[in-house]
Structure formats: structure tokens, C-alpha cells
Design a protein around this motif. Structure first.
Motif, short mmCIF file in Angstrom:
data_model
loop_
_atom_site.label_atom_id
_atom_site.label_comp_id
_atom_site.label_asym_id
_atom_site.label_seq_id
_atom_site.Cartn_x
_atom_site.Cartn_y
_atom_site.Cartn_z
N ALA A 1 0.92 -1.15 0.19
CA ALA A 1 0.01 0.11 -0.12
C ALA A 1 0.86 1.18 0.09
CB ALA A 1 -0.92 0.02 1.17
N ALA A 2 1.93 1.27 0.94
CA ALA A 2 2.82 2.28 0.78
C ALA A 2 3.45 2.63 -0.47
CB ALA A 2 3.82 2.44 1.97
N GLN A 3 3.78 1.48 -1.06
CA GLN A 3 4.58 1.66 -2.21
C GLN A 3 3.49 2.08 -3.51
OE1 GLN A 3 6.22 -2.29 -2.90
NE2 GLN A 3 8.11 -1.58 -1.72
N TYR A 4 2.45 1.72 -3.28
CA TYR A 4 1.24 2.02 -4.31
C TYR A 4 0.99 3.57 -4.07
CZ TYR A 4 -2.77 2.31 -7.23
OH TYR A 4 -3.77 2.50 -8.17
N VAL A 5 0.94 4.08 -3.14
CA VAL A 5 0.46 5.45 -2.79
C VAL A 5 1.77 6.39 -3.24
CG1 VAL A 5 0.30 7.29 -0.89
CG2 VAL A 5 -1.13 5.04 -0.82
N ARG A 6 3.02 5.94 -2.96
CA ARG A 6 4.13 6.80 -3.32
C ARG A 6 4.12 6.80 -5.11
NH1 ARG A 6 9.65 7.93 -1.30
NH2 ARG A 6 10.84 7.84 -3.18
N ASN A 7 3.64 5.78 -5.45
CA ASN A 7 3.91 5.48 -7.14
C ASN A 7 2.43 5.98 -7.74
OD1 ASN A 7 6.60 4.73 -6.99
ND2 ASN A 7 5.62 2.51 -6.98
N ASN A 8 1.71 6.61 -7.01
CA ASN A 8 0.39 6.88 -7.53
C ASN A 8 -0.23 8.17 -6.65
OD1 ASN A 8 -0.60 4.71 -9.65
ND2 ASN A 8 0.25 3.60 -7.93
N PRO A 9 0.47 9.36 -7.22
CA PRO A 9 -0.05 10.42 -6.37
C PRO A 9 -1.50 10.72 -6.53
CG PRO A 9 2.14 10.88 -7.12
CD PRO A 9 1.55 9.77 -7.91
N GLY A 10 -2.11 11.09 -5.27
CA GLY A 10 -3.34 11.54 -5.48
C GLY A 10 -4.65 10.30 -5.43
N GLU A 11 -3.93 9.28 -4.90
CA GLU A 11 -4.77 8.06 -4.76
C GLU A 11 -4.20 7.62 -3.35
OE1 GLU A 11 -5.20 4.91 -7.84
OE2 GLU A 11 -4.15 6.13 -9.27
N VAL A 12 -5.36 6.95 -2.66
CA VAL A 12 -5.06 6.34 -1.33
C VAL A 12 -5.77 5.07 -1.26
CG1 VAL A 12 -5.12 8.52 -0.11
CG2 VAL A 12 -7.23 7.33 -0.54
N CYS A 13 -5.11 4.43 -0.34
CA CYS A 13 -5.61 2.78 -0.26
C CYS A 13 -6.66 2.74 1.01
CB CYS A 13 -4.30 2.02 -0.02
SG CYS A 13 -3.33 2.01 -1.30
N PRO A 14 -7.74 2.32 0.71
CA PRO A 14 -8.69 2.01 1.68
C PRO A 14 -8.33 0.97 2.75
CG PRO A 14 -9.39 1.46 -0.15
CD PRO A 14 -8.41 1.82 -0.55
N ALA A 15 -9.07 0.70 3.90
CA ALA A 15 -8.78 -0.43 4.71
C ALA A 15 -9.13 -1.54 4.04
CB ALA A 15 -10.02 -0.25 5.88
N LYS A 16 -7.98 -2.63 4.39
CA LYS A 16 -8.08 -4.04 4.13
C LYS A 16 -7.62 -3.90 2.33
CE LYS A 16 -11.04 -5.91 7.48
NZ LYS A 16 -12.08 -6.95 7.69
N TRP A 17 -7.15 -2.91 1.95
CA TRP A 17 -6.75 -2.72 0.44
C TRP A 17 -5.70 -4.07 0.26
CZ3 TRP A 17 -1.99 -2.24 -1.88
CH2 TRP A 17 -2.03 -2.02 -3.23
N GLU A 18 -5.91 -4.72 -0.90
CA GLU A 18 -4.98 -5.52 -1.34
C GLU A 18 -4.42 -5.10 -2.81
OE1 GLU A 18 -6.48 -9.65 -1.12
OE2 GLU A 18 -7.02 -9.32 1.13
N GLU A 19 -3.39 -5.61 -3.28
CA GLU A 19 -2.95 -5.20 -4.55
C GLU A 19 -3.82 -5.73 -5.64
OE1 GLU A 19 1.59 -5.47 -6.40
OE2 GLU A 19 0.85 -7.45 -5.62
N GLY A 20 -4.16 -4.73 -6.42
CA GLY A 20 -5.01 -4.94 -7.63
C GLY A 20 -6.43 -4.51 -7.33
N SER A 21 -6.79 -4.24 -5.94
CA SER A 21 -8.09 -3.78 -5.72
C SER A 21 -8.33 -2.31 -5.94
CB SER A 21 -8.37 -4.32 -4.24
OG SER A 21 -7.57 -3.73 -3.37
N GLU A 22 -9.35 -1.84 -5.89
CA GLU A 22 -9.67 -0.15 -5.99
C GLU A 22 -9.17 0.52 -4.92
OE1 GLU A 22 -13.47 0.82 -7.15
OE2 GLU A 22 -14.07 -0.87 -7.81
#
Length: 187
Positions: A154-175
Motif C-alpha cells: 500500500a505504501a509503495q502504491y501510494v508513493r507511485n500513484n500520487p492523488g490515490e489512497v488505499c482504503p482499509a483492507k486494501w490488497e494489491e490490484g483492488s480499487e
């Protein structure tokens, strides 16, 4: 005071890794993702279960470009002795940092001053040396290293995708979410 969003402070320490004594500084924690796992003491009870569990996740964390460091206020010599005498600790291949001066434990605000030992603290640090996640547990509560995998993704996704955040229980590939006025009050 929270360490989230703050750069790690300078330190220099001796460590035990794969049969060798090595020097580690804050610079070793930069340039890749890092997990720093503080624990109270070698030759104890909950600590070896946590550190063995962390070793069980180490290959997966390495695949995510993440290096692991464990830290206690014991010396690197004690880490070696524990590594040589414990079946669980003998499996460890990540770096075991000694912090007898308490500099690192104070830097990360996990030192229990009156006891001279560290709280159970887990820190996820980004490649710039900035703390992105912190978990602190009481001494009798062991941690589950498998939770680190999703937190780092999740931390890597947020770093690589500015403007997006990961909700609770986020898993790679989910919204993910894109915070905006359109979402206010609709989640």
C-alpha cells in the motif's frame, strides 16, 4: 509526537548479519524500502517468535524491494550468541542491530528509559528515509509479520500513484480512492 512523515535521524551502530559483524548507519536504510523492528531483549520469550516470523516473511519483503533490520538494546555480540544458540533465531538472515547506547531507540522514540530496553516498535521507511508507518505494541503483545507485506504494498502504491489512497483492507490490484469533493459523505 508522531514520526510519520519525518526523516530518520543519524546513527551508527554495530550489527550481526549472516556470520559477520557489520556497521549500519541511517544511510543503509535509504535507497530502498526498509522495515525496522525494535524488540525488548535477546534471550527472552515473545521476541524470538516475532523475529522468526519476520524471517518467514523476509523473502517476500525482499521481493518487494524491502530490507529488514531488527534492533534491541543488546550488543551485536549478544545477537551473535543468541543466533548461535537458538533454533528460531538461528534462521535469521536479515541484519540484527545492537543499540547499547540507546541512540537508535531514542531516535525512533521507543526507548523505555527506566528499563533501558525498547518497546515493540515496527517502522516502515521509504527510499528517501522518511517514516511512512509505525506500529507500537506493549511488551506482552507479539506482532504478525504477514501484515507488513500489505502495508508495504500500500505504501509503495501510494508513493507511485500520487492523488490515490488505499482504503482499509486494501490488497494489491483492488480499487483505490481518489479523494475529492465528490466522495465527501459518500463512503
Amino acid at each position: 509526537m508522531s514520526l510519520i512523515g519525518k526523516e530518520i535521524l543519524p546513527f551508527k551502530a554495530q550489527a550481526y548479519k549472516n556470520g559477520d559483524f557489520v556497521e549500519v548507519t541511517e544511510e543503509n536504510l535509504k535507497g530502498q524500502w526498509s522495515v525496522v523492528c525494535f524488540y525488548p531483549a535477546d534471550f527472552t520469550f515473545v521476541c524470538p517468535t516475532e523475529l522468526e516470523d519476520l524471517q518467514n516473511q523476509y523473502a517476500t519483503l525482499k521481493e518487494l524491494g524491502t530490507e529488514v533490520y531488527s534492533v534491541s538494546t543488546d550488543t551485536h555480540f549478544v545477537h551473535k550468541a543468541w543466533h548461535d544458540s537458538s533454533e528460531a533465531i538461528g534462521k535469521i538472515t536479515y541484519t540484527m542491530i545492537g543499540d547499547p547506547s540507546h541512540v537508535i531507540s531514542r531516535n525512533f522514540d521507543v526507548l523505555i528509559e527506566e528499563e533501558g530496553i525498547a518497546d515493540r516498535g515496527t517502522f516502515i521507511i521509504d527510499p528517501d528515509g522518511v517514516v511512512q508507518a509505525v506500529e507500537i505494541n506493549a511488551g506482552g503483545i507479539g506482532r504478525d509479520a504477514s501484515t507488513l507485506v500489505n502495508k508495504i504494498k500500500a505504501a509503495q502504491y501510494v508513493r507511485n500513484n500520487p492523488g490515490e489512497v488505499c482504503p482499509a483492507k486494501w490488497e494489491e490490484g483492488s480499487e483505490t480512492l481518489k479523494p475529492s469533493l465528490d466522495l465527501v459523505g459518500k463512503i
